[in-house]
Design an enzyme around this catalytic site. Structure first.
Site, PDB file in Angstrom:
ATOM      1  N   LYS A 173       0.006  16.908   9.031  1.00 24.11           N
ATOM      2  CA  LYS A 173      -1.425  16.603   9.119  1.00 24.11           C
ATOM      3  C   LYS A 173      -1.540  15.084   9.281  1.00 24.11           C
ATOM      4  CE  LYS A 173      -5.016  15.571   7.560  1.00 24.11           C
ATOM      5  NZ  LYS A 173      -5.743  14.489   8.230  1.00 24.11           N
ATOM      6  N   GLY A 226      -0.212   7.718   1.663  1.00 21.26           N
ATOM      7  CA  GLY A 226      -1.625   7.367   1.799  1.00 21.26           C
ATOM      8  C   GLY A 226      -2.104   6.660   0.551  1.00 21.26           C
ATOM      9  N   THR A 230      -6.006   9.588  -3.232  1.00 21.70           N
ATOM     10  CA  THR A 230      -5.690  10.856  -2.559  1.00 21.70           C
ATOM     11  C   THR A 230      -4.406  11.432  -3.149  1.00 21.70           C
ATOM     12  OG1 THR A 230      -6.534   9.752  -0.584  1.00 21.70           O
ATOM     13  CG2 THR A 230      -5.611  11.938  -0.266  1.00 21.70           C
ATOM     14  N   GLU A 248       3.959   8.461  -1.528  1.00 17.60           N
ATOM     15  CA  GLU A 248       4.100   7.034  -1.177  1.00 17.60           C
ATOM     16  C   GLU A 248       2.690   6.477  -1.086  1.00 17.60           C
ATOM     17  OE1 GLU A 248       6.905   5.462  -0.951  1.00 17.60           O
ATOM     18  OE2 GLU A 248       8.311   7.122  -0.886  1.00 17.60           O
ATOM     19  N   CYS A 282       1.174  -1.162   3.711  1.00 19.17           N
ATOM     20  CA  CYS A 282       1.232  -0.976   2.252  1.00 19.17           C
ATOM     21  C   CYS A 282       2.072  -2.056   1.593  1.00 19.17           C
ATOM     22  CB  CYS A 282       1.787   0.401   1.946  1.00 19.17           C
ATOM     23  SG  CYS A 282       3.370   0.694   2.751  1.00 19.17           S
ATOM     24  N   GLU A 384      -6.183  -2.830  -4.170  1.00 19.86           N
ATOM     25  CA  GLU A 384      -5.751  -2.970  -2.788  1.00 19.86           C
ATOM     26  C   GLU A 384      -6.962  -3.184  -1.873  1.00 19.86           C
ATOM     27  OE1 GLU A 384      -4.189   0.654  -0.997  1.00 19.86           O
ATOM     28  OE2 GLU A 384      -2.490  -0.502  -0.247  1.00 19.86           O
TER      29      GLU A 384
HETATM   30  P1  NAD Z   1      -5.802   8.288   2.721  1.00 20.44           P
HETATM   31  O1  NAD Z   1      -5.251   8.621   1.394  1.00 20.44           O
HETATM   32  O2  NAD Z   1      -7.271   8.201   2.884  1.00 20.44           O
HETATM   33  O3  NAD Z   1      -5.321   9.354   3.813  1.00 20.44           O
HETATM   34  C1  NAD Z   1      -3.977   9.636   4.059  1.00 20.44           C
HETATM   35  C2  NAD Z   1      -3.851  11.013   4.653  1.00 20.44           C
HETATM   36  O4  NAD Z   1      -4.262  11.963   3.681  1.00 20.44           O
HETATM   37  C3  NAD Z   1      -4.722  11.262   5.877  1.00 20.44           C
HETATM   38  O5  NAD Z   1      -4.022  12.064   6.789  1.00 20.44           O
HETATM   39  C4  NAD Z   1      -5.890  12.031   5.306  1.00 20.44           C
HETATM   40  O6  NAD Z   1      -6.519  12.863   6.240  1.00 20.44           O
HETATM   41  C5  NAD Z   1      -5.188  12.857   4.262  1.00 20.44           C
HETATM   42  N1  NAD Z   1      -6.037  13.393   3.183  1.00 20.44           N
HETATM   43  C6  NAD Z   1      -7.228  12.942   2.735  1.00 20.44           C
HETATM   44  N2  NAD Z   1      -7.661  13.736   1.734  1.00 20.44           N
HETATM   45  C7  NAD Z   1      -6.726  14.684   1.540  1.00 20.44           C
HETATM   46  C8  NAD Z   1      -6.598  15.784   0.658  1.00 20.44           C
HETATM   47  N3  NAD Z   1      -7.534  16.087  -0.249  1.00 20.44           N
HETATM   48  N4  NAD Z   1      -5.502  16.556   0.737  1.00 20.44           N
HETATM   49  C9  NAD Z   1      -4.530  16.277   1.639  1.00 20.44           C
HETATM   50  N5  NAD Z   1      -4.597  15.253   2.514  1.00 20.44           N
HETATM   51  C10 NAD Z   1      -5.688  14.472   2.466  1.00 20.44           C
HETATM   52  O7  NAD Z   1      -5.074   6.947   3.167  1.00 20.44           O
HETATM   53  P2  NAD Z   1      -5.344   6.081   4.471  1.00 20.44           P
HETATM   54  O8  NAD Z   1      -6.629   5.361   4.278  1.00 20.44           O
HETATM   55  O9  NAD Z   1      -5.120   6.914   5.679  1.00 20.44           O
HETATM   56  O10 NAD Z   1      -4.120   5.045   4.391  1.00 20.44           O
HETATM   57  C11 NAD Z   1      -4.158   3.848   3.702  1.00 20.44           C
HETATM   58  C12 NAD Z   1      -3.428   3.968   2.377  1.00 20.44           C
HETATM   59  O11 NAD Z   1      -2.093   4.407   2.588  1.00 20.44           O
HETATM   60  C13 NAD Z   1      -3.294   2.641   1.668  1.00 20.44           C
HETATM   61  O12 NAD Z   1      -3.579   2.819   0.308  1.00 20.44           O
HETATM   62  C14 NAD Z   1      -1.838   2.273   1.863  1.00 20.44           C
HETATM   63  O13 NAD Z   1      -1.312   1.411   0.886  1.00 20.44           O
HETATM   64  C15 NAD Z   1      -1.204   3.603   1.825  1.00 20.44           C
HETATM   65  N6  NAD Z   1       0.123   3.565   2.452  1.00 20.44           N
HETATM   66  C16 NAD Z   1       1.231   3.670   1.662  1.00 20.44           C
HETATM   67  C17 NAD Z   1       2.496   3.578   2.220  1.00 20.44           C
HETATM   68  C18 NAD Z   1       3.747   3.678   1.378  1.00 20.44           C
HETATM   69  O14 NAD Z   1       4.825   3.834   1.949  1.00 20.44           O
HETATM   70  N7  NAD Z   1       3.666   3.579   0.069  1.00 20.44           N
HETATM   71  C19 NAD Z   1       2.622   3.409   3.601  1.00 20.44           C
HETATM   72  C20 NAD Z   1       1.470   3.301   4.369  1.00 20.44           C
HETATM   73  C21 NAD Z   1       0.223   3.393   3.791  1.00 20.44           C
END
Ligand code: NAD
Length: 480
Positions: A173, A226, A230, A248, A282, A384
């Protein structure tokens, strides 16, 4: 307008509702394609296809899977120009960055795990000749792989490559904000007749369909990258079902510059760590700690470099920063800058939306922003922001900076700049984060255990750690 399709059971299909959501080009603020607004039926169809395919895929040889993943890697290289343009248009990042980082890394992820699986071995425990224990590492089933928008194809492939190499099947997804390169990947899979059902990609709104995927009784593994919020929500669904989960999550990473650092290198790296990908990585070093003795000199050198950063059209190779990913995200970042000002933050440079005359007037551009004079424990320095915003914090000594660096709820990464190697080791040992760099930033070896402490995540990815996550150990004891 192009309509993106789901990829289920080897076929590119519309969502069952037939509905779509708008996909924006952040550079122009205009809708340029449509994303399937999938629902529970689409998730069920994908999981069913993946579960059926698992019966045969899990029994294929490692060599067979490796060859197929290598083929996929080569195809990504063949289509790299299309993917680079698509990633930039979907995300707002400069094409030059997608060319240097995102797309090469996507094919590298497949190559890396296609070869890693051939070298993956498991343990044997000898009971002094009386018995032998050997551990089997078996694929588990359907892996739910959920990825964010900041490094769209890079992070999607970082999950699906080890999952598939280990013999699992996948329902992925991608972020609904940046679905395009995942769609191109699914077209590539269809073109090379990737075995139906082995990889399935369902697009749609995470908060609408995510729970159906993570809570599905036939997805025993959930790999999520993400935001922390979430991740917490997903853990709440998957943990009571005893699924294997890897999370992550977010970071608020310290970048610590001691007075004895190589000055020029530290300045260059501080700019890179603060503003690469518009600060939307991130691992970005968004809190810059500078030792008192060099604070003013370092600040001056840093501001000189930041003021030279060019923000604009992501297609223009002369640009250092493109647009941030969405209007909503731009407003969130700008609101954090306003909040910083309200509590006495001093904006040293930037601080505003950047308007670009002409076709890109409605694009989501933010000036690279540097702020000082904020307490280390205020919200701006604890939460963040995930944008081109860097805060400067002076420090007296090791003890003080370690306390401030460790003060957030996150623990993803940290950088330390010093020419004193003992100090480097000492501070690295005291920092609570999953990854620590000394005298560099974002130098990645795909074999290392990658992941966060505290609220930055659960588990480690990378190298054999990923293959261990995507397999279930089973011990067999033989009495001799
Ligand atoms: P997000 O959590 O909003 O979304 C991430 C993914 O989760 C998307 O595909 C979204 O559609 C999905 N999602 C949303 N609600 C969900 C649910 N209830 N169940 C399952 N999936 C769901 O994050 P974002 O805004 O897309 O990304 C930014 C965040 O990601 C930042 O906090 C960043 O630090 C983090 N990030 C972490 C790493 C790491 O390796 N630790 C790497 C990249 C980004």
């Amino acid at each position: 307008m192009e309509k993106i399709k789901n990829y289920i059971n080897g076929k590119l299909v519309e969502s069952s509702s037939g509905n779509y959501i708008d996909n924006y080009n952040p550079a122009s603020g205009k809708v340029y394609s449509l994303v399937p607004d999938s629902n529970e039926d689409d998730i069920n169809a994908a999981v069913l296809a993946a579960n059926t395919a698992f019966q045969s895929w899990s029994k294929t040889s490692k060599k067979y899977r490796s060859d197929l993943l290598m083929r996929l890697a080569s195809k990504i290289e063949e289509y790299s120009e299309e993917l680079i343009i698509a990633e930039s248009r979907d995300n707002g990042k400069p094409e030059a960055l997608a060319r240097l980082v995102d797309i090469p890394r996507a094919s590298e992820n497949f190559r890396f795990f296609a070869t890693a699986i051939l070298h993956f071995s498991s343990e044997l425990h000898d009971m002094d000749g009386k018995a032998l224990n050997y551990t089997l590492r078996e694929p588990i089933g359907v892996a739910a792989c959920i990825s964010p928008w900041n490094l769209p194809l890079y992070l999607l492939t970082w999950k699906i490559a080890p999952a598939l190499a280990a013999g699992n099947t996948v329902v992925a997804k991608p972020s609904e904000v940046t679905p395009m390169t995942a769609y191109i990947l699914s077209k590539i899979c269809a073109e090379i007749d990737f075995p139906p059902g082995v990889l399935n990609i369902v697009h749609g709104i995470g908060s609408k369909i995510g729970d159906f995927l993570t809570g599905h009784e036939d997805t025993p593994i959930v790999s999520f990258t993400g935001g922390t919020q979430t991740g917490r929500h997903i853990a709440g669904i998957a943990s009571p079902m005893f699924k294997k989960i890897s999370l992550e999550l977010g970071g608020k990473n310290p970048n610590i510059v001691f007075a004895d650092a190589n000055f020029d290198k530290a300045v260059t790296m501080a700019v890179k760590a603060g503003f690469s990908n518009q600060g939307q990585i991130c691992l970005c070093g968004s809190r810059l700690f500078i030792q008192d003795e060099i604070y003013e000199k370092f600040k001056k050198a840093l501001l000189e470099k930041v003021s030279k950063l060019k923000v604009g059209d992501p297609q223009d190779d002369g640009m250092d920063l493109g647009a941030v990913v969405s209007e909503e995200h731009m407003n969130k970042v700008l609101s954090k800058i306003t909040q910083a000002k309200k509590i006495g933050g001093n904006i040293l440079t930037g601080g505003n939306r950047k308007l670009i005359e002409g076709d890109l007037l409605n694009g989501y551009y933010i000036e690279p922003t540097v702020i000082e004079n904020l307490p280390f424990d205020c919200e701006v320095n604890q939460e963040e922001i995930f944008g081109p915003v860097l805060t400067l914090i002076p420090f007296k000594d090791e003890e003080e900076v370690i306390n401030m660096a460790n003060s957030t709820k996150y623990g993803l990464s940290a950088s330390i700049f010093t020419e004193n190697i003992s100090k480097g080791h000492r501070v690295a040992a005291a920092i609570k984060s999953g990854v620590v760099w000394i005298n560099t930033w974002l130098l990645r070896d795909l074999r290392i255990p990658f992941g966060g402490m505290k609220q930055s995540g659960v588990g480690r990815e990378g190298g054999f750690k990923s293959l261990q996550f995507f397999t279930e150990p089973k011990n067999v004891c033989i009495k001799i």
